[in-house]
Design an enzyme around this catalytic site. Structure first.
Site, PDB file in Angstrom:
ATOM      1  N   ASP A  39      13.658  13.518  52.162  1.00 30.01           N
ATOM      2  CA  ASP A  39      13.783  13.014  53.532  1.00 30.01           C
ATOM      3  C   ASP A  39      14.147  14.108  54.524  1.00 30.01           C
ATOM      4  O   ASP A  39      14.807  15.097  54.154  1.00 30.01           O
ATOM      5  CB  ASP A  39      14.858  11.927  53.586  1.00 30.01           C
ATOM      6  CG  ASP A  39      14.365  10.595  53.048  1.00 30.01           C
ATOM      7  OD1 ASP A  39      13.154  10.451  52.860  1.00 30.01           O
ATOM      8  OD2 ASP A  39      15.202   9.707  52.811  1.00 30.01           O
ATOM      9  N   TYR A  67      21.620  15.353  42.964  1.00 26.38           N
ATOM     10  CA  TYR A  67      21.984  15.478  44.374  1.00 26.38           C
ATOM     11  C   TYR A  67      23.499  15.559  44.530  1.00 26.38           C
ATOM     12  O   TYR A  67      24.242  14.970  43.728  1.00 26.38           O
ATOM     13  CB  TYR A  67      21.528  14.245  45.165  1.00 26.38           C
ATOM     14  CG  TYR A  67      20.055  13.966  45.144  1.00 26.38           C
ATOM     15  CD1 TYR A  67      19.225  14.397  46.173  1.00 26.38           C
ATOM     16  CD2 TYR A  67      19.478  13.249  44.094  1.00 26.38           C
ATOM     17  CE1 TYR A  67      17.864  14.129  46.168  1.00 26.38           C
ATOM     18  CE2 TYR A  67      18.118  12.977  44.076  1.00 26.38           C
ATOM     19  CZ  TYR A  67      17.322  13.413  45.111  1.00 26.38           C
ATOM     20  OH  TYR A  67      15.977  13.149  45.090  1.00 26.38           O
ATOM     21  N   ASP A  81      20.950   5.603  56.396  1.00 24.24           N
ATOM     22  CA  ASP A  81      21.472   6.966  56.478  1.00 24.24           C
ATOM     23  C   ASP A  81      21.907   7.244  57.909  1.00 24.24           C
ATOM     24  O   ASP A  81      21.826   6.372  58.789  1.00 24.24           O
ATOM     25  CB  ASP A  81      20.460   8.005  55.967  1.00 24.24           C
ATOM     26  CG  ASP A  81      19.187   8.079  56.808  1.00 24.24           C
ATOM     27  OD1 ASP A  81      19.191   7.610  57.963  1.00 24.24           O
ATOM     28  OD2 ASP A  81      18.182   8.616  56.304  1.00 24.24           O
ATOM     29  N   ARG A 179      19.916   6.837  49.465  1.00 24.91           N
ATOM     30  CA  ARG A 179      20.290   5.984  50.597  1.00 24.91           C
ATOM     31  C   ARG A 179      20.577   4.560  50.142  1.00 24.91           C
ATOM     32  O   ARG A 179      21.506   3.903  50.621  1.00 24.91           O
ATOM     33  CB  ARG A 179      19.154   5.950  51.625  1.00 24.91           C
ATOM     34  CG  ARG A 179      19.029   7.180  52.467  1.00 24.91           C
ATOM     35  CD  ARG A 179      17.841   7.053  53.387  1.00 24.91           C
ATOM     36  NE  ARG A 179      16.569   7.073  52.666  1.00 24.91           N
ATOM     37  CZ  ARG A 179      15.436   6.575  53.144  1.00 24.91           C
ATOM     38  NH1 ARG A 179      15.418   5.977  54.317  1.00 24.91           N
ATOM     39  NH2 ARG A 179      14.325   6.672  52.453  1.00 24.91           N
TER      40      ARG A 179
END
Length: 332
Positions: A39, A67, A81, A179
Site C-alpha cells: 500500500d 511486517y 489505516d 489493516r
C-alpha cells in the site's frame, strides 16, 4: 540482457506501480514487475523482477511476509489505516493490557479475514477501492489466512489514554491484510482500531537488509542475479552436464524425488535446477520417475552479475501494465 531481482525499500506515498515505473527507467527495459502490492502508506521490501526474472515472481507472490506495524485502538477509519477519515472514536482508556494480548492471541493462527473494502481486490473486474471511491458500498467475502506470529512489542497510551498505540510484528501468509488485523483487533475490544504505520521487513527469503532505496538504486542498480535469487527461493537441484543438456532442450530427466515424497517438486512449488557452472537452467517438477521442466532458462539465464550501471537507461519512457502481484492486492 540484464535479468534479476531488485529488492526495493519502497518509500511512503509511492504505489507499487510507481516503483515499477521508476525501475523501468533505471533498468532501461519495459519488462519489469513486482511480487505483491504494498500500500502507498507502507514502506519496506518490494521485490521487483527485471526481464527474465519476472518469471520468478509468481513463485514469490505466495511466500510469507513479515511486517512491523503500529495499531491505534480507539479510532476507526474508512480505510482501516491512517490515510482515511476517522469515522468513529471510542475511548480506549478502559482497555487493559491483558485484554489487548488476548485479542492478539485470538487473531493468531488460521483465521477467516474480511479484507478492507478499499483493497485492490477486483469485484466484477473493478478494484474494490475504485468502487468505494465512486460511492458504492462494497462487502468482500472472508477468506482464510494464517498469522504465523503476532507479537506485541509495546503498548503506549496516548491523548490521556483515550487512544492506545500498539507496536507489533506480524508474520503472515500471502494475502493477509494488516489493516484488517488492526480493524479486527479494535472491533474485538469494542473500541475500533486502525493502522498508523506499516513497514514490510521480509518477503519470503528476501529481507530489508538486502533492500535499497530508489535514490541508492539510481546511483547503483544493485541486482540479485537469477541463480542467487532462485537458490534462496526454492529447493535446489544440481545437474550433471548431461542432465543440463537434456533440460535445456525441454526434455525429461530422472526425478529428484519419488511421487508422494514430501521432498518431491511440483509445478506450484518447483525446484531450481543448476548447471555444473552454477547457472540457473530451469525450474523442475517431479512426476513419477521423471522430472520435467516447468520453465527453461538455458542457454544462459540472462543475468550479468550483481551490479549494473543502469544510469544510462534513465529517462527512457515507462509504461504498460504492471506486475503479476497486482491481482493479490493489499498489504501482504
Amino acid at each position: 540482457m540484464l535479468s534479476g531481482l531488485v529488492i526495493v525499500d519502497k518509500p511512503q506515498g509511492w504505489t507499487s506501480h510507481d516503483v515499477v515505473g521508476r525501475m523501468r527507467r533505471l533498468a532501461g527495459t519495459r519488462k519489469v514487475g513486482h511480487a505483491g502490492t504494498l500500500d502507498p502508506m507502507a514502506t519496506g521490501v518490494l521485490v521487483v523482477g527485471i526481464n527474465k526474472a519476472t518469471r520468478l515472481l509468481t513463485y514469490i507472490v505466495g511466500t510469507s511476509k513479515t511486517y512491523t506495524a503500529t495499531i491505534r485502538l480507539g479510532q476507526s477509519t474508512i480505510t482501516d489505516d491512517a490515510e482515511g477519515d476517522v469515522i468513529a472514536a471510542v475511548s480506549a482508556a478502559a482497555v487493559a493490557d491483558e485484554a489487548i494480548h488476548d485479542g492478539v492471541a485470538a487473531l493468531t493462527g488460521e483465521i477467516q479475514q474480511v479484507p478492507s473494502s478499499v483493497s485492490a481486490i477486483k469485484v466484477n473486474g473493478e478494484r474494490a477501492y475504485a468502487r468505494v471511491r465512486s460511492g458504492e458500498e462494497v462487502k468482500l467475502a472472508a477468506r482464510p489466512v494464517t498469522i504465523h506470529r503476532f507479537e506485541i512489542h509495546a503498548i503506549n497510551r496516548e491523548a490521556g489514554g483515550e487512544v492506545v498505540d500498539v507496536e507489533v510484528t506480524v508474520e503472515c501468509s500471502s494475502g493477509t491484510y494488516i489493516r484488517a488485523l488492526a480493524r479486527d483487533l479494535g472491533d474485538g475490544l469494542g473500541v475500533g482500531g486502525h493502522l498508523t504505520a506499516l513497514r514490510r521487513t521480509h518477503v519470503g527469503p528476501y529481507s530489508l537488509d538486502q533492500a535499497r532505496t530508489l535514490e541508492q538504486l539510481a546511483e547503483e542498480l544493485n541486482v540479485l542475479e537469477m541463480s542467487q535469487a532462485a537458490r534462496a527461493l526454492m529447493p535446489n537441484r544440481e545437474l550433471t552436464a548431461e542432465e543440463t543438456t537434456e533440460i535445456s532442450f525441454g526434455r525429461r530427466i530422472a526425478a529428484g524425488a519419488e511421487a508422494g515424497d514430501p521432498a518431491a517438486a511440483t509445478a506450484e512449488h518447483p525446484a531450481a535446477a543448476f548447471a555444473p557452472d552454477g547457472s540457473l537452467v530451469a525450474l523442475l517438477a517431479d512426476s513419477g520417475d521423471f522430472a520435467k521442466p516447468v520453465l527453461v532458462f538455458a542457454p544462459g539465464n540472462g543475468a550479468s552479475g550483481n551490479t549494473a550501471s543502469g544510469n544510462a537507461a534513465a529517462g527512457k519512457a515507462a509504461g504498460g501494465d504492471t506486475a503479476p502481484g497486482d491481482a493479490a492486492g493489499g498489504d501482504a
